[in-house]
Design an enzyme around this catalytic site. Structure first.
Site, PDB file in Angstrom:
ATOM      1  N   CYS A   2       0.850  -1.195   0.000  1.00  0.00           N
ATOM      2  CA  CYS A   2       0.000   0.000   0.000  1.00  0.00           C
ATOM      3  C   CYS A   2       0.887   1.247   0.000  1.00  0.00           C
ATOM      4  CB  CYS A   2      -0.858  -0.014   1.248  1.00  0.00           C
ATOM      5  SG  CYS A   2      -1.880  -1.506   1.365  1.00  0.00           S
ATOM      6  N   ARG A  27       2.862   1.327  -7.401  1.00  0.00           N
ATOM      7  CA  ARG A  27       2.958   0.227  -6.435  1.00  0.00           C
ATOM      8  C   ARG A  27       1.802  -0.747  -6.572  1.00  0.00           C
ATOM      9  NH1 ARG A  27       5.964   2.875  -1.745  1.00  0.00           N
ATOM     10  NH2 ARG A  27       4.971   1.450  -0.327  1.00  0.00           N
ATOM     11  N   TRP A  74      -3.651  -1.999  -1.622  1.00  0.00           N
ATOM     12  CA  TRP A  74      -3.531  -3.222  -2.435  1.00  0.00           C
ATOM     13  C   TRP A  74      -4.065  -4.325  -1.525  1.00  0.00           C
ATOM     14  CZ3 TRP A  74       0.606  -7.250  -2.732  1.00  0.00           C
ATOM     15  CH2 TRP A  74       0.536  -7.997  -3.908  1.00  0.00           C
ATOM     16  N   ASN A 100       0.220   0.403   6.097  1.00  0.00           N
ATOM     17  CA  ASN A 100       0.819  -0.509   5.134  1.00  0.00           C
ATOM     18  C   ASN A 100       1.438  -1.643   5.941  1.00  0.00           C
ATOM     19  OD1 ASN A 100       1.850  -1.701   2.848  1.00  0.00           O
ATOM     20  ND2 ASN A 100       3.757  -0.529   2.935  1.00  0.00           N
ATOM     21  N   GLY A 101       1.122  -2.892   5.566  1.00  0.00           N
ATOM     22  CA  GLY A 101       1.665  -4.049   6.287  1.00  0.00           C
ATOM     23  C   GLY A 101       0.538  -4.996   6.639  1.00  0.00           C
ATOM     24  N   GLU A 482      14.842 -14.959 -16.644  1.00  0.00           N
ATOM     25  CA  GLU A 482      14.548 -13.528 -16.517  1.00  0.00           C
ATOM     26  C   GLU A 482      13.823 -13.013 -17.749  1.00  0.00           C
ATOM     27  OE1 GLU A 482      14.292 -11.482 -14.305  1.00  0.00           O
ATOM     28  OE2 GLU A 482      14.243  -9.551 -15.356  1.00  0.00           O
ATOM     29  N   LYS A 486      10.107 -11.304 -17.602  1.00  0.00           N
ATOM     30  CA  LYS A 486       9.818  -9.965 -18.157  1.00  0.00           C
ATOM     31  C   LYS A 486       8.623 -10.028 -19.088  1.00  0.00           C
ATOM     32  CE  LYS A 486      11.339  -8.073 -16.061  1.00  0.00           C
ATOM     33  NZ  LYS A 486      11.954  -8.338 -14.942  1.00  0.00           N
ATOM     34  N   GLU A 489       5.156 -11.008 -17.241  1.00  0.00           N
ATOM     35  CA  GLU A 489       4.570 -10.108 -16.229  1.00  0.00           C
ATOM     36  C   GLU A 489       4.024  -8.814 -16.836  1.00  0.00           C
ATOM     37  OE1 GLU A 489       7.140  -8.532 -13.157  1.00  0.00           O
ATOM     38  OE2 GLU A 489       8.857  -8.534 -14.469  1.00  0.00           O
ATOM     39  N   HIS A 505      13.260 -33.669 -21.875  1.00  0.00           N
ATOM     40  CA  HIS A 505      12.610 -34.275 -20.689  1.00  0.00           C
ATOM     41  C   HIS A 505      11.203 -33.736 -20.481  1.00  0.00           C
ATOM     42  CE1 HIS A 505      16.494 -36.029 -19.732  1.00  0.00           C
ATOM     43  NE2 HIS A 505      17.016 -34.858 -20.050  1.00  0.00           N
ATOM     44  N   LYS A 604       4.942  -3.345  -7.019  1.00  0.00           N
ATOM     45  CA  LYS A 604       6.376  -3.145  -7.185  1.00  0.00           C
ATOM     46  C   LYS A 604       7.162  -3.841  -6.079  1.00  0.00           C
ATOM     47  CE  LYS A 604      10.235  -1.671  -8.807  1.00  0.00           C
ATOM     48  NZ  LYS A 604      10.794  -2.375  -9.973  1.00  0.00           N
TER      49      LYS A 604
HETATM   50  C1  AGP Z   1      10.507  -8.339 -11.325  1.00  0.00           C
HETATM   51  O1  AGP Z   1      10.213  -7.761 -12.597  1.00  0.00           O
HETATM   52  C2  AGP Z   1       9.304  -8.359 -10.420  1.00  0.00           C
HETATM   53  N1  AGP Z   1       8.786  -7.063 -10.248  1.00  0.00           N
HETATM   54  C3  AGP Z   1       9.551  -9.124  -9.128  1.00  0.00           C
HETATM   55  O2  AGP Z   1       9.889 -10.443  -9.476  1.00  0.00           O
HETATM   56  C4  AGP Z   1      10.668  -8.569  -8.213  1.00  0.00           C
HETATM   57  O3  AGP Z   1      11.923  -8.776  -8.812  1.00  0.00           O
HETATM   58  C5  AGP Z   1      10.628  -9.359  -6.889  1.00  0.00           C
HETATM   59  O4  AGP Z   1       9.381  -9.100  -6.273  1.00  0.00           O
HETATM   60  C6  AGP Z   1      11.758  -8.998  -5.930  1.00  0.00           C
HETATM   61  O5  AGP Z   1      11.657  -7.653  -5.544  1.00  0.00           O
HETATM   62  P1  AGP Z   1      12.917  -6.972  -4.783  1.00  0.00           P
HETATM   63  O6  AGP Z   1      14.060  -6.998  -5.741  1.00  0.00           O
HETATM   64  O7  AGP Z   1      12.454  -5.590  -4.444  1.00  0.00           O
HETATM   65  O8  AGP Z   1      13.186  -7.801  -3.563  1.00  0.00           O
END
Ligand code: AGP
Length: 609
Positions: A2, A27, A74, A100-101, A482, A486, A489, A505, A604
């Site tokens: 949040c 966020r 969120w 937040n939390g 990776e 990308k 997501e 496999h 984020k």
């Molecule tokens: C990556 O594109 C994502 N947003 C997500 O996997 C992110 O890398 C992961 O949540 C880790 O976040 P951090 O690096 O802030 O710990």
């Protein structure tokens, strides 16, 4: 995750809160609200959906007053709804809280408060807080907040205001990030410095179980027992516009294009010449500790985990220390065999990822030294590490991590080379060659970014595809995972990263014309084997995008499309390979019209498990 913003001063507080919340939109959120106090009355406006809805509500019924708190939610406990959105109020409506939390013991607190006559309006964990403050409030808002916090278990960052104390704004935190912005005749709170950077570059970073009593002209920091705490003022190192898009269509696009400069900044002060030793301020390890290292464990989540995979490879290859990498969520439940002189390396852009912080604590409790590779200064993970290497990426706003990834990878390479120098585990000429390769990266990445139109052209051939496979081997298995993350997501195309050696496999059963494969096949140990994988896929009518070194026509002859990268040592290549794969994902998602900076269901920073 949040977003929190608060203001106290001489201006219209709700407008400033709304402006700050807009800078936190990245966020991820599903509802929003603001509470303000004027003439001894507290009023609230709350909406479901985006801030445009809150703006409309405020235009219809303005919130006046010089103290306010705002929130973007969120959902964690309770569905997105007006009732569940923040700020939450006490029974008498005179106390408002944003949070937040996660309050872990909210159920029993709710039952206890209801038994004492408190009436709840929401399903949230947060709502116990305004009722607790109401229970303890006897005219001293900070005291009441401190007492309420004593009853809580879990993670929180709070902003609290009270109609009977209109000249005060109280903030507190445990585990979830919160800063106090220092203005002139006005002050702020925010869950992220970017929210208030255009207003001030001076902040206090509140520590765990600390409170801030904020008035128009003063900020008092204390512990829960209200003992004063001294904190250094932190100056935010980046300009206001850094939190804006700078002319790019999306933050993600801006951040992809910042990478050449960001890599240069990350190297600055650390590696200046192939003939000079690497300098790693903040590492927190003596040379003797580095020589005595018996095991290195990288741990992280998501993209940061992929950087940790590269870290594992280069630490073993160059520093010759047994190394492993594990997902933070898995490491906590694995109970690893610990050796003396084990180093845990936590990789995290935000420094607030719950699983990564919990893995850090677990490894620390088992006797490991902790070094973290972070982007956000003084974040929760930073404060619990023995050493921190900041990746110097600047704010990364796009939910999909790009520049943080390449800098995380680079920082693992710098650390591994530094270890190699101290341990004398690699030949001096090999170390020199690797330093030259790292120093060449800013120019190589600038060249790769200049090839964006070629990548965009490739994207036009595949943006309609429903499925994809990303294949790599060795250190570039990380690049494959990776690249797949990308794409999935931000475009919502099903994208699976896989070790190319595993194709027979199982995954090869997926190959068909509408599943495209990205095959990473740069010169190195696995080059020949990758050619075999490409041929197996082509034999089954699967289209292939080859990622290969400039001018490699052997690969070009086998593939439908090419993404070219300049030559560099294979263990350095995850950085150069990441650039075209980021651009490919970006342009495919853009062609599909997706909300690239705020992908659905994502935030984020994941500050909950
Ligand atoms: C990556 O594109 C994502 N947003 C997500 O996997 C992110 O890398 C992961 O949540 C880790 O976040 P951090 O690096 O802030 O710990």
């Amino acid at each position: 995750m949040c977003g929190i913003v608060g203001y106290i001063g001489k201006r219209q507080a709700s407008e400033i809160c709304l402006e700050g919340l807009r800078r936190l939109e990245y966020r991820g959120y599903d509802s929003a609200g603001i509470a303000a106090i004027r003439d001894g009355q507290l009023e609230v406006r709350k909406v479901v959906g985006k801030l445009v809805n809150l703006t409309a509500a405020l235009e219809e019924a303005p919130l006046l007053g010089n103290v306010a708190i705002g929130h973007t939610r969120w959902a964690t406990h309770g569905k997105p709804s007006v009732a569940n959105s923040h700020p939450h109020l006490s029974c008498d409506g005179r106390i408002a809280v944003v949070h937040n939390g996660i309050i872990e013991n909210y159920s029993q607190l709710r039952e206890q408060l209801q038994a004492e006559g408190h009436r709840f309006q929401s399903e949230t964990d947060t709502e116990v807080m305004p009722h607790l403050v109401e229970k303890y409030y006897e005219g001293d808002l900070r005291q009441a907040v401190a007492q309420a916090i004593e009853d809580l278990e879990g993670a929180f960052a709070f902003g609290v205001i009270c109609a009977d104390s209109p000249e005060q704004l109280v903030a507190a935190r445990r585990f979830s990030p919160l800063v106090v912005g220092i203005g002139e005749g006005e002050n702020y709170i925010a869950s992220d410095m970017g929210a208030i950077r255009p207003k001030t570059d001076k902040v206090y970073v509140i520590g765990d179980d600390e409170l801030a009593l904020i008035t128009t002209d003063d900020i008092e920091l204390t512990d829960l027992a209200l003992n004063p705490i001294e904190r250094e003022i932190f100056t935010i190192p980046w300009p206001p516009e850094a939190a804006e898009k700078g002319g790019h269509k999306h933050f993600m696009h801006k951040e992809i294009h910042e990478q050449a400069e960001a890599i240069h900044n990350c190297l600055a002060g650390r590696l200046s010449s192939p003939d000079k030793p690497i300098v790693l301020e903040g590492l927190g390890l003596s040379d003797q500790e580095i020589r005595d290292l018996r095991k290195v464990v990288f741990t992280a989540c998501g993209t940061a985990y992929h950087a940790g995979m590269v870290g594992r490879s280069v630490t073993e290859a160059w520093a010759r220390v047994p190394s492993e990498v594990d997902l933070a969520a898995e490491l906590q439940v694995r109970d690893p065999v610990m050796l003396d002189n084990t180093l845990a390396v936590v990789v995290s852009q935000s420094g607030e990822t719950a699983d990564s912080l919990l893995a850090l604590r677990d490894m620390k409790s088992k006797g490991a030294k902790i070094v973290s590779l972070l982007n956000v200064v003084d974040s929760s993970i930073a404060r619990e590490s023995d050493g921190v290497i900041y990746i110097q990426a600047g704010p990364e706003i796009g939910v999909a991590s790009t520049k943080a990834y390449t800098l995380q990878v680079l920082t693992t390479q710098l650390m591994a080379l530094y270890f190699a120098e101290v341990r004398q585990s690699a030949a001096p000429d090999q170390i020199r060659t690797l330093k030259e390769a790292l120093l060449a990266l800013p120019d190589q990445v600038a060249e790769l970014l200049a090839r964006e139109d070629d990548v965009k052209q490739v994207a036009t051939h595949y943006y309609h595809s429903p499925n994809s496979l990303f294949l790599g081997r060795g250190v570039n298995l990380a690049s494959a995972l990776e690249g797949a993350l990308k794409l999935k997501e931000i475009s919502y195309i099903h994208a699976e990263g896989y070790s190319a050696g595993e194709m027979k496999h199982g995954p090869i059963a997926l190959v068909e014309p509408d599943l495209f494969t990205v095959a990473i096949v740069v010169k190195g140990l696995v080059y020949e084997k990758m050619i075999g994988n490409i041929q197996e896929i082509k034999a089954r009518q699967g289209p292939v995008i080859g990622v290969a070194n400039d001018g490699d026509n052997v690969i070009a002859d086998q593939c439908d499309d090419m993404l070219w990268v300049p030559p560099c040592p294979e263990l350095v290549s995850p950085i150069t390979i990441a650039i075209p794969l980021q651009l490919l994902a970006y342009h495919i998602a853009d062609m599909r019209g997706e909300d690239i900076d705020q992908p659905r269901n994502l935030a984020k920073t994941v500050t909950v498990e």
